[in-house]
Design a protein around this motif. Structure first.
Motif, PDB file in Angstrom:
ATOM      1  N   LEU A   1       0.825  -1.219   0.000  1.00  0.00           N
ATOM      2  CA  LEU A   1       0.000   0.000   0.000  1.00  0.00           C
ATOM      3  C   LEU A   1       0.853   1.260   0.000  1.00  0.00           C
ATOM      4  O   LEU A   1       0.538   2.227  -0.711  1.00  0.00           O
ATOM      5  CB  LEU A   1      -0.945   0.004   1.200  1.00  0.00           C
ATOM      6  CG  LEU A   1      -2.114  -0.972   1.127  1.00  0.00           C
ATOM      7  CD1 LEU A   1      -2.884  -0.957   2.434  1.00  0.00           C
ATOM      8  CD2 LEU A   1      -3.017  -0.648  -0.034  1.00  0.00           C
ATOM      9  N   LEU A   2       1.920   1.273   0.782  1.00  0.00           N
ATOM     10  CA  LEU A   2       2.792   2.444   0.798  1.00  0.00           C
ATOM     11  C   LEU A   2       3.502   2.621  -0.540  1.00  0.00           C
ATOM     12  O   LEU A   2       3.661   3.752  -1.023  1.00  0.00           O
ATOM     13  CB  LEU A   2       3.790   2.349   1.954  1.00  0.00           C
ATOM     14  CG  LEU A   2       3.182   2.463   3.350  1.00  0.00           C
ATOM     15  CD1 LEU A   2       4.243   2.258   4.419  1.00  0.00           C
ATOM     16  CD2 LEU A   2       2.485   3.792   3.544  1.00  0.00           C
ATOM     17  N   ASP A   3       3.916   1.509  -1.154  1.00  0.00           N
ATOM     18  CA  ASP A   3       4.518   1.599  -2.492  1.00  0.00           C
ATOM     19  C   ASP A   3       3.512   2.111  -3.514  1.00  0.00           C
ATOM     20  O   ASP A   3       3.845   2.951  -4.358  1.00  0.00           O
ATOM     21  CB  ASP A   3       5.055   0.235  -2.937  1.00  0.00           C
ATOM     22  CG  ASP A   3       6.284  -0.196  -2.155  1.00  0.00           C
ATOM     23  OD1 ASP A   3       6.893   0.666  -1.481  1.00  0.00           O
ATOM     24  OD2 ASP A   3       6.638  -1.386  -2.219  1.00  0.00           O
ATOM     25  N   LEU A   4       2.284   1.596  -3.436  1.00  0.00           N
ATOM     26  CA  LEU A   4       1.245   2.046  -4.365  1.00  0.00           C
ATOM     27  C   LEU A   4       0.950   3.525  -4.165  1.00  0.00           C
ATOM     28  O   LEU A   4       0.837   4.284  -5.135  1.00  0.00           O
ATOM     29  CB  LEU A   4      -0.031   1.215  -4.178  1.00  0.00           C
ATOM     30  CG  LEU A   4      -1.200   1.548  -5.098  1.00  0.00           C
ATOM     31  CD1 LEU A   4      -0.818   1.374  -6.568  1.00  0.00           C
ATOM     32  CD2 LEU A   4      -2.409   0.682  -4.757  1.00  0.00           C
ATOM     33  N   LEU A   5       0.864   3.958  -2.922  1.00  0.00           N
ATOM     34  CA  LEU A   5       0.632   5.379  -2.643  1.00  0.00           C
ATOM     35  C   LEU A   5       1.778   6.233  -3.175  1.00  0.00           C
ATOM     36  O   LEU A   5       1.549   7.300  -3.749  1.00  0.00           O
ATOM     37  CB  LEU A   5       0.437   5.605  -1.144  1.00  0.00           C
ATOM     38  CG  LEU A   5       0.151   7.037  -0.712  1.00  0.00           C
ATOM     39  CD1 LEU A   5      -1.138   7.556  -1.345  1.00  0.00           C
ATOM     40  CD2 LEU A   5       0.056   7.121   0.806  1.00  0.00           C
ATOM     41  N   GLY A   6       2.992   5.773  -3.002  1.00  0.00           N
ATOM     42  CA  GLY A   6       4.152   6.503  -3.528  1.00  0.00           C
ATOM     43  C   GLY A   6       4.116   6.613  -5.035  1.00  0.00           C
ATOM     44  O   GLY A   6       4.394   7.682  -5.605  1.00  0.00           O
ATOM     45  N   LEU A   7       3.761   5.522  -5.708  1.00  0.00           N
ATOM     46  CA  LEU A   7       3.684   5.546  -7.173  1.00  0.00           C
ATOM     47  C   LEU A   7       2.533   6.419  -7.661  1.00  0.00           C
ATOM     48  O   LEU A   7       2.667   7.124  -8.664  1.00  0.00           O
ATOM     49  CB  LEU A   7       3.550   4.123  -7.720  1.00  0.00           C
ATOM     50  CG  LEU A   7       4.830   3.297  -7.655  1.00  0.00           C
ATOM     51  CD1 LEU A   7       4.545   1.833  -7.982  1.00  0.00           C
ATOM     52  CD2 LEU A   7       5.876   3.866  -8.606  1.00  0.00           C
ATOM     53  N   VAL A   8       1.403   6.385  -6.959  1.00  0.00           N
ATOM     54  CA  VAL A   8       0.280   7.251  -7.337  1.00  0.00           C
ATOM     55  C   VAL A   8       0.687   8.714  -7.179  1.00  0.00           C
ATOM     56  O   VAL A   8       0.407   9.542  -8.049  1.00  0.00           O
ATOM     57  CB  VAL A   8      -0.984   6.916  -6.505  1.00  0.00           C
ATOM     58  CG1 VAL A   8      -2.050   7.980  -6.671  1.00  0.00           C
ATOM     59  CG2 VAL A   8      -1.537   5.558  -6.890  1.00  0.00           C
ATOM     60  N   SER A   9       1.381   9.029  -6.103  1.00  0.00           N
ATOM     61  CA  SER A   9       1.848  10.399  -5.883  1.00  0.00           C
ATOM     62  C   SER A   9       2.825  10.826  -6.974  1.00  0.00           C
ATOM     63  O   SER A   9       2.763  11.950  -7.473  1.00  0.00           O
ATOM     64  CB  SER A   9       2.515  10.533  -4.516  1.00  0.00           C
ATOM     65  OG  SER A   9       1.606  10.241  -3.500  1.00  0.00           O
ATOM     66  N   HIS A  10       3.718   9.915  -7.338  1.00  0.00           N
ATOM     67  CA  HIS A  10       4.676  10.207  -8.411  1.00  0.00           C
ATOM     68  C   HIS A  10       3.955  10.394  -9.744  1.00  0.00           C
ATOM     69  O   HIS A  10       4.304  11.293 -10.526  1.00  0.00           O
ATOM     70  CB  HIS A  10       5.715   9.088  -8.497  1.00  0.00           C
ATOM     71  CG  HIS A  10       6.865   9.384  -9.395  1.00  0.00           C
ATOM     72  ND1 HIS A  10       7.773  10.377  -9.134  1.00  0.00           N
ATOM     73  CD2 HIS A  10       7.238   8.823 -10.567  1.00  0.00           C
ATOM     74  CE1 HIS A  10       8.674  10.409 -10.105  1.00  0.00           C
ATOM     75  NE2 HIS A  10       8.363   9.472 -10.988  1.00  0.00           N
ATOM     76  N   ALA A  11       2.945   9.575  -9.999  1.00  0.00           N
ATOM     77  CA  ALA A  11       2.170   9.708 -11.236  1.00  0.00           C
ATOM     78  C   ALA A  11       1.410  11.035 -11.259  1.00  0.00           C
ATOM     79  O   ALA A  11       1.292  11.668 -12.319  1.00  0.00           O
ATOM     80  CB  ALA A  11       1.204   8.534 -11.375  1.00  0.00           C
ATOM     81  N   ILE A  12       0.896  11.448 -10.107  1.00  0.00           N
ATOM     82  CA  ILE A  12       0.208  12.746 -10.028  1.00  0.00           C
ATOM     83  C   ILE A  12       1.185  13.871 -10.365  1.00  0.00           C
ATOM     84  O   ILE A  12       0.863  14.781 -11.137  1.00  0.00           O
ATOM     85  CB  ILE A  12      -0.421  12.949  -8.632  1.00  0.00           C
ATOM     86  CG1 ILE A  12      -1.639  12.045  -8.463  1.00  0.00           C
ATOM     87  CG2 ILE A  12      -0.799  14.403  -8.402  1.00  0.00           C
ATOM     88  CD1 ILE A  12      -2.203  12.020  -7.053  1.00  0.00           C
ATOM     89  N   GLU A  13       2.375  13.789  -9.801  1.00  0.00           N
ATOM     90  CA  GLU A  13       3.392  14.810 -10.079  1.00  0.00           C
ATOM     91  C   GLU A  13       3.750  14.842 -11.568  1.00  0.00           C
ATOM     92  O   GLU A  13       3.836  15.913 -12.175  1.00  0.00           O
ATOM     93  CB  GLU A  13       4.636  14.516  -9.238  1.00  0.00           C
ATOM     94  CG  GLU A  13       5.748  15.520  -9.406  1.00  0.00           C
ATOM     95  CD  GLU A  13       6.975  15.160  -8.571  1.00  0.00           C
ATOM     96  OE1 GLU A  13       8.086  15.400  -9.046  1.00  0.00           O
ATOM     97  OE2 GLU A  13       6.797  14.639  -7.456  1.00  0.00           O
ATOM     98  N   GLU A  14       3.943  13.676 -12.157  1.00  0.00           N
ATOM     99  CA  GLU A  14       4.265  13.604 -13.583  1.00  0.00           C
ATOM    100  C   GLU A  14       3.124  14.159 -14.446  1.00  0.00           C
ATOM    101  O   GLU A  14       3.356  14.868 -15.422  1.00  0.00           O
ATOM    102  CB  GLU A  14       4.570  12.162 -14.009  1.00  0.00           C
ATOM    103  CG  GLU A  14       5.881  11.626 -13.497  1.00  0.00           C
ATOM    104  CD  GLU A  14       7.092  12.308 -14.110  1.00  0.00           C
ATOM    105  OE1 GLU A  14       7.045  12.681 -15.305  1.00  0.00           O
ATOM    106  OE2 GLU A  14       8.087  12.471 -13.383  1.00  0.00           O
TER     107      GLU A  14
END
Length: 182
Positions: free
Chosen positions: A70-83
């Protein structure tokens, strides 16, 4: 802690009022009956404490199992939002010297599939539904861009909104499961 303190104060108050009423009314009790009542109440309290403990342990086990994914998924979602935000404002991205990270999309897709297919049974149905819905919306946007000539800007905006919603739901679930309510 506050509830425990409040319960203790109320408990003492009720006990004192009850004891005062018994002494004023001059009622006599058989000590074996009183002993049995105390034992029964103690047993009931112990059962409630045990039930609460088992429930908390189950929640802790589920959190420990899901935590990393879940923390990895949240990190990737946050990174995708930034991108996505930087893709919506290419001038700003150029000014700060940002190089697009195209790997984030494949990582996000892989992590989403892992969360759904492997860990989905250990997550709440609501969260699984939100992840599935987000995945479906991403696939629809992808298809519309390549097959229905959807404007890139509109696709980025829809994708951003979708990911922000998913990010919010992930944060809520992580906060609830970790025991940290914000």
């Amino acid at each position: 802690m506050f509830l425990f303190l409040l319960g203790t104060i109320i408990g003492f108050f009720v006990a004192m009022v009850s004891l005062s009423l018994v002494l004023v009314a001059d009622i006599t009790f058989d000590m074996t009956v009183v002993s049995n009542i105390v034992i029964a109440v103690g047993t009931a309290i112990a059962a409630i404490i045990h039930y609460d403990s088992v429930k908390k342990q189950r929640k802790d086990r589920i959190w420990e199992i899901n935590k990393d994914v879940l923390l990895d998924l949240l990190g990737l979602v946050s990174h995708a939002i930034e991108e996505t935000e930087l893709a919506l404002d290419p001038q700003y991205a150029h000014e700060i010297g940002h190089n697009p990270d195209s790997r984030v999309w494949s990582k996000l897709k892989s992590q989403t599939n892992l969360a759904l297919n492997v860990y989905g049974s250990l997550m709440s149905n609501e969260l699984v539904n939100h992840i599935e819905q987000s995945k479906k919306i991403d696939e629809e946007i992808h298809d519309e861009v390549f097959f229905a000539d959807l404007d890139n800007r509109e696709a980025y905006e829809r994708s951003l909104k979708n990911r922000q919603t998913l990010q919010l739901k992930l944060k809520e679930f992580i906060s609830e499961m970790s025991g940290i309510h914000t």
